[in-house]
Write a protein that holds these residues in place. Structure first.
Motif, short mmCIF file in Angstrom:
data_model
loop_
_atom_site.label_atom_id
_atom_site.label_comp_id
_atom_site.label_asym_id
_atom_site.label_seq_id
_atom_site.Cartn_x
_atom_site.Cartn_y
_atom_site.Cartn_z
N LYS A 22 -2.61 -106.62 11.06
CA LYS A 22 -3.03 -105.23 10.90
C LYS A 22 -4.40 -104.97 11.52
N ASP A 23 -5.33 -105.91 11.32
CA ASP A 23 -6.69 -105.78 11.84
C ASP A 23 -7.18 -107.17 12.23
N PRO A 24 -7.22 -107.49 13.52
CA PRO A 24 -7.55 -108.85 13.95
C PRO A 24 -9.04 -109.20 13.94
N ARG A 25 -9.88 -108.29 13.51
CA ARG A 25 -11.33 -108.56 13.54
C ARG A 25 -11.71 -109.58 12.47
N LEU A 26 -12.60 -110.51 12.85
CA LEU A 26 -13.07 -111.56 11.95
C LEU A 26 -14.59 -111.49 11.84
N VAL A 27 -15.10 -111.95 10.71
CA VAL A 27 -16.54 -112.05 10.49
C VAL A 27 -16.85 -113.47 10.04
N PRO A 28 -18.09 -113.92 10.23
CA PRO A 28 -18.44 -115.26 9.75
C PRO A 28 -18.24 -115.38 8.24
N GLY A 29 -17.67 -116.49 7.81
CA GLY A 29 -17.44 -116.73 6.39
C GLY A 29 -18.59 -117.49 5.77
N ALA A 30 -18.32 -118.23 4.72
CA ALA A 30 -19.30 -119.06 4.03
C ALA A 30 -20.47 -118.24 3.49
N CYS A 31 -20.20 -117.00 3.11
CA CYS A 31 -21.19 -116.05 2.57
C CYS A 31 -22.18 -115.54 3.60
N ALA A 32 -21.94 -115.82 4.87
CA ALA A 32 -22.86 -115.34 5.92
C ALA A 32 -22.80 -113.83 6.06
N ALA A 33 -21.60 -113.26 6.04
CA ALA A 33 -21.47 -111.81 6.21
C ALA A 33 -22.13 -111.06 5.05
N GLU A 34 -21.96 -111.57 3.83
CA GLU A 34 -22.55 -110.89 2.67
C GLU A 34 -24.07 -110.95 2.71
N MET A 35 -24.61 -112.10 3.10
CA MET A 35 -26.07 -112.23 3.18
C MET A 35 -26.66 -111.35 4.28
N GLU A 36 -25.96 -111.26 5.40
CA GLU A 36 -26.44 -110.40 6.49
C GLU A 36 -26.35 -108.93 6.09
N LEU A 37 -25.28 -108.55 5.43
CA LEU A 37 -25.17 -107.18 4.94
C LEU A 37 -26.30 -106.86 3.96
N GLY A 38 -26.59 -107.81 3.07
CA GLY A 38 -27.70 -107.63 2.14
C GLY A 38 -29.03 -107.44 2.86
N ARG A 39 -29.24 -108.22 3.92
CA ARG A 39 -30.48 -108.10 4.69
C ARG A 39 -30.57 -106.73 5.35
N LEU A 40 -29.47 -106.28 5.94
CA LEU A 40 -29.49 -104.98 6.62
C LEU A 40 -29.70 -103.83 5.65
N VAL A 41 -29.07 -103.89 4.49
CA VAL A 41 -29.26 -102.84 3.48
C VAL A 41 -30.70 -102.86 2.97
N HIS A 42 -31.27 -104.06 2.79
CA HIS A 42 -32.66 -104.18 2.32
C HIS A 42 -33.61 -103.57 3.34
N GLU A 43 -33.37 -103.83 4.62
CA GLU A 43 -34.22 -103.24 5.66
C GLU A 43 -34.09 -101.72 5.68
N ALA A 44 -32.88 -101.22 5.50
CA ALA A 44 -32.69 -99.76 5.45
C ALA A 44 -33.38 -99.18 4.22
N ALA A 45 -33.38 -99.92 3.13
CA ALA A 45 -34.03 -99.45 1.90
C ALA A 45 -35.54 -99.33 2.10
N ASP A 46 -36.11 -100.24 2.87
CA ASP A 46 -37.55 -100.17 3.13
C ASP A 46 -37.94 -98.90 3.89
N ARG A 47 -36.99 -98.34 4.64
CA ARG A 47 -37.26 -97.12 5.40
C ARG A 47 -36.84 -95.86 4.64
N THR A 48 -36.29 -96.03 3.44
CA THR A 48 -35.78 -94.90 2.67
C THR A 48 -36.77 -94.51 1.57
N PRO A 49 -37.18 -93.27 1.51
CA PRO A 49 -38.12 -92.86 0.46
C PRO A 49 -37.38 -92.51 -0.84
N GLY A 50 -38.13 -92.49 -1.92
CA GLY A 50 -37.61 -91.99 -3.18
C GLY A 50 -36.81 -92.99 -3.99
#
Length: 185
Positions: A22-50
Motif C-alpha cells: 500500500k505504501d512502500p516508504r520506509l523509515v529508520p527503525g530502532a527508535c531512530a525515527a521517533e527520536m528524530e521526530l522528537g528533536r524536530l518538534v523540540h526545535e519547532a517548539a523553541d521557535r513557538t511563542p506562548g
C-alpha cells in the motif's frame, strides 16, 4: 509454544508485506525515527511563542518513551541510552550532519544523524547503531498511524479531564448568611 511463535512471525511478515504494497516508504527503525521526530518538534517548539511551546516540548519528550521502553526490554540503563540518543540526534541537527560512516555497534561519539537508533545486540551497555546502514527499517505507514492514534488518545484524555474539571464539585452547600453576626441583638 514454538508453533504459536511461528504463526505470529508469519502473520507479522504477511502484514508487513501487505503494508508495504500500500505504501512502500520506509523509515529508520530502532527508535531512530521517533527520536528524530522528537528533536524536530523540540526545535519547532523553541521557535513557538506562548503556551503552545510547552505542549510541543511535552510531545517531543514523549517521543523518548519508545527508546526508554526498548532499553528496558533489552536490559540496559534506559536513561543512559536515551541520553546517548538525544546527544547523537541533537549534535547532528545542530551541525547539519545527515549521518556518519559508522555501522552497527560503533562508538556512540562517532554516530550522529537522523538514522541513529538503539543497538539491541549489546551486552548490558547501551549502544547506538546507524539503523539505515544496518538495514533496520520500519514501514512509514505503521509509524504514522501509531503516532496518530497515540496523539488522539492523549487528546481524548485531556478533553475528558477538562470536562471533569469544569463541572462544579458536589459537596455540602454553605448556609446562607443572614447578615453580619454583630447586627443581631
Amino acid at each position: 509454544n514454538a508453533l504459536d511463535d511461528a504463526e505470529r512471525a508469519v502473520d507479522d511478515g504477511v502484514n508487513v508485506v501487505k503494508s508495504l504494497t500500500k505504501d512502500p516508504r520506509l523509515v529508520p527503525g530502532a527508535c531512530a525515527a521517533e527520536m528524530e521526530l522528537g528533536r524536530l518538534v523540540h526545535e519547532a517548539a523553541d521557535r513557538t511563542p506562548g503556551l503552545n511551546q510547552h505542549a510541543m516540548k511535552a510531545f517531543a519528550q514523549a517521543m523518548e518513551v519508545f527508546a526508554r521502553t526498548l532499553g528496558d526490554n533489552i536490559g540496559v540503563d534506559s536513561t543512559a541510552l536515551v541520553a546517548k540518543l538525544i546527544a547523537a540526534h541533537h549534535s547532528a541537527g545542530s551541525t547539519g550532519s545527515t549521518g556518519s560512516a559508522a555501522g552497527a555497534g560503533a562508538d556512540a561519539a562517532a554516530l550522529t544523524g537522523a538514522a541513529i537508533g538503539v543497538d539491541v545486540d549489546c551486552e548490558h551497555e547501551p549502544r547506538l547503531v546507524d539503523a539505515a546502514k544496518a538495514r533496520i527499517l520500519d514501514p512509514l505507514a505503521v509509524k504514522q498511524w501509531a503516532i496518530r492514534y497515540a496523539t488522539q488518545a492523549a487528546l481524548t484524555v485531556l478533553q475528558v479531564d477538562q470536562i471533569v474539571m469544569a463541572k462544579r464539585a458536589g459537596g455540602p452547600k454553605l448556609p446562607k448568611q443572614q447578615g453580619h453576626w454583630d447586627d443581631q441583638d
